[in-house]
Write an enzyme that holds these catalytic residues in place. Structure first.
Site, PDB file in Angstrom:
ATOM      1  CE  LYS A   1      -1.575   6.987  -3.415  1.00 23.59           C
ATOM      2  NZ  LYS A   1      -2.069   6.071  -2.364  1.00 23.59           N
TER       3      LYS A   1
ATOM      4  CG  ASP B   1      -9.478   5.392   2.711  1.00 22.86           C
ATOM      5  OD1 ASP B   1      -9.089   5.884   3.786  1.00 22.86           O
ATOM      6  OD2 ASP B   1      -8.702   5.054   1.794  1.00 22.86           O
TER       7      ASP B   1
ATOM      8  CG  ASP C   1      -1.676   1.236   1.465  1.00 18.44           C
ATOM      9  OD1 ASP C   1      -1.671   2.108   0.574  1.00 18.44           O
ATOM     10  OD2 ASP C   1      -2.302   1.355   2.542  1.00 18.44           O
TER      11      ASP C   1
ATOM     12  CD  GLU D   1      -5.026   3.717  -2.526  1.00 20.13           C
ATOM     13  OE1 GLU D   1      -5.909   4.500  -2.126  1.00 20.13           O
ATOM     14  OE2 GLU D   1      -3.870   4.092  -2.804  1.00 20.13           O
TER      15      GLU D   1
END
Ligand code: AMP
Length: 633
Positions: free
Chosen positions: A90, A213, A28, A191
């Site tokens: 990211k 999330d 991850d 994800e």
């Protein structure tokens, strides 16, 4: 003889060295933290560093001496030498230099001049470093952590997770980073899909699932459908500026207000930082306790603060409510209701808050799945997928078509039938028709790639549909079906629907392409998109023009006697002009020549029509015919 043509691509049979290859892990690669896990016989284990940390902060510090630190040490260096430390890289993956330049003022990093290829680079001390290289450092640290945890066994392959909304450029950048880190990417998995895999939802009932999330800084919600062992992301939503940090702010404000009431009013930036740290500690503590006390010590003066879970929830409720409103909107936009969702998976540290769990349970009418640590659930799912792809377990085969599959149509144009990234298995069909009168066979050419023209795509198979009954051009209905099964095997069938004439061909697509080839193809399609469109329009204009010329020539052969010699010459000249334009001219020349032919043959067409009607009427009752021809009475 069978019509079935099988193409065996190199790389489809398991490589003999498969057993010797290094271990395969799940990663991850997060904005704030990253996690690596491995699955053995279906049981996943999150791998820790020597100090027992499971989370690796996604932070990279570059030293003057060329040394690089990743993780906790790098995060600690943020305070002392921020210009040499890169965090949240990211957010920059796959972004072009031009695109990011607009954000320059709001970025935590200084930008360096772009590379020759236009790639974004960050200024770190004297060096210019691309986001791909920064990510590669994080992936290398995770690989080394895994190798140490596995007693020195080499780790060479990984399933890496990416946000569902990551575009091609960001996905390709992630793959490039892995390659730099010495990792072969077995697959990039979304994800939310990984989170669902961690719970083994692939073994459960087919249907709809939601992944909620809530992290420190961002909120994402995804709706997934699971059908025949394949997850597809149906819809996503979120807020890139909503998370646990906002709750920390609300609590910190309360603490500082209380402190002011206690006579300690100084609010410096240091004070705010202290208050935020205490607030975060309080918030996390209250996930497992009903109440607690905290001391804020600023400039040597202490203030005491007590907070209960009920008080925390009062502060957090509007923020959690916002996330739930986004969930409702996403479900609504997808044309669904919360009751249609069979399960909800929790991801992200903030979902440990009882208020969040209760809110999610109330919205979906069922308790969410929360047994797996919400910080680790995505890596666990990736690890399970890595095991499924290497050792072969009973976990599902999850796949999408990596490149578009299509057919050659007239003019060398590729008509895409299955777009890339379509989850497999999948079956899609399109109807085509004949181009010429009396055409009894049709060539079927199957191609793979993103470009518009045949010679720029990869040819997978050719076959011919024969036995089409002779009909006028455009009357036959040929249904070409593409079916990709769960193993990636493509079967193409072509059927003339009025007679049922059927031909089939099985093709094995895509696996013969190396990742490099794939990246090159994708990149070329982006670079050439405009040029391709022009080529396609030109080819279409030529096809159209040739079709018109063919029709005029057939008419001249049948009814040429209707024309005077000079009229005939005009049409012949227009035809020659059109042939010439099709052979050598650009799109405009072709369409001008087609218009010239149209003008030159207009009165000829009218005369032919008159003759046709006269012939049809000869000897027949006028009323009956006008009805049959659809003429006005
Ligand atoms: P993530 O971005 O997924 O790493 O989540 C980080 C966020 O989760 C931060 O805001 C943390 O304060 C929050 N968090 C971590 N543990 C807990 C906990 N036990 N209770 C409430 N929030 C937590």
């Amino acid at each position: 003889m069978s019509n079935l043509l099988q193409i065996h691509e190199p790389g489809m049979t398991p490589a003999p060295h498969e057993q010797e290859a290094g271990a395969a892990v799940g990663i991850d690669l997060g904005t704030t933290n990253s996690v690596v896990a491995i699955a053995l016989d279906g049981a996943a284990e999150v791998l820790t560093d020597a100090a027992g940390h499971t989370l690796l902060p996604s932070v990279v510090a570059y030293g003057e001496d060329g040394g690089v630190e990743v993780g906790h040490a790098a995060r600690a260096a943020l305070a002392s030498r921020p210009d040499q430390v890169i965090s949240s890289v990211k957010r920059l993956m796959g972004r072009g230099a031009d695109e990011v330049k607009r954000l320059a003022g709001t970025l935590p990093h200084a930008l360096a001049p772009a590379s020759a290829g236009g790639m974004l680079r960050l200024q770190v001390g004297a060096r210019a470093i691309s986001p791909v290289e920064v990510s590669a450092e994080i992936l290398t640290a995770l690989r080394q952590r895994a190798e140490a945890a596995l007693q020195g066994r080499a780790v060479s392959r990984a399933v890496i997770t990416v946000p569902a909304y990551f575009d091609d450029a960001a996905r390709t950048a992630t793959k490039d980073a892995a390659r730099l880190a010495g990792l072969e990417v077995l697959r990039l998995v979304n994800e939310p899909t990984a989170a669902a895999l961690a719970y083994g939802l692939d073994h459960g009932a087919e249907g709809l699932y939601a992944v909620y999330d809530l992290g420190g800084g961002t909120f994402d919600v995804s709706l997934l459908t699971m059908e025949k062992g394949v997850f597809q992301v149906l819809a996503t939503g979120g807020d890139a500026a909503l998370g646990g940090d906002d709750i920390d702010h609300a609590v910190a404000e309360r603490f500082l207000a209380e402190r002011a009431l206690q006579g300690e009013s100084a609010v410096s930036s240091g004070a705010a930082k202290q208050a935020l740290l205490a607030a975060r500690a309080a918030k996390e503590y209250l996930s497992d306790h009903e109440t607690g006390d905290w001391t804020l010590e600023i400039d040597g003066r202490a203030s005491r603060h007590s907070l209960s879970r009920a008080q925390l929830e009062e502060l957090a409720r509007p923020l959690v409510g916002r996330s739930l409103a986004i969930c409702r909107a996403v479900i609504d936009e997808a044309g669904l209701t919360p009751e249609a969702i069979r399960g909800v998976v929790l991801v992200g540290g903030s979902t440990r808050m009882p208020l969040v769990r209760a809110g999610v349970a109330a919205l979906f009418g069922r308790p969410p799945l929360s047994d797996i640590n919400p910080d680790e659930v995505v890596a666990v799912g990736a690890a399970r997928q890595a095991e499924a792809l290497t050792v072969g377990s009973d976990t599902l085969l999850l796949d999408v078509t990596p490149l578009s599959l299509g057919l050659e149509t007239m003019g060398g144009i590729v008509e895409k039938v299955i777009p890339r990234n379509t989850p497999i298995p999948v079956a899609l069909a399109q109807e085509f028709t004949t181009y010429q009168d009396g055409q009894t066979a049709m060539a079927i050419h199957v191609l793979q790639g993103e470009r518009e023209m045949v010679d720029q795509c990869r040819s997978l198979a050719r076959f011919e549909l024969r036995g089409i009954p002779p009909m006028t051009a455009g009357a036959a209905r040929i249904r070409v079906g593409f079916c990709v099964d769960a193993d990636g095997l493509l079967t193409v069938s072509a059927q003339e629907t009025t007679t049922g004439t059927l031909q089939q061909v099985a093709v094995k697509p895509s696996y013969g392409l190396s990742e490099e080839e794939m990246a090159a193809i994708l990149q070329a399609s982006m670079l050439h998109a405009r040029e391709d469109m022009e080529t396609r329009l030109h080819a279409e204009a030529v096809v159209e023009a040739r079709r018109a010329a063919l029709a005029v020539r057939a008419a001249l052969a049948a009814d040429g006697d209707l024309l005077s010699p000079s009229e005939r010459r005009t049409i012949d000249q227009a035809l020659a002009g059109l042939d010439e334009a099709c052979a050598t001219g650009g799109r405009e020349a072709v369409s001008d020549a087609a218009q010239a032919l149209d003008a030159a043959s207009q009165s000829f067409a009218e005369r032919r029509m008159d003759r046709g009607i006269r012939q049809a009427l000869a000897g027949q009752a006028v009323e009956r015919l006008s009805g049959a021809l659809g003429l006005a009475e």
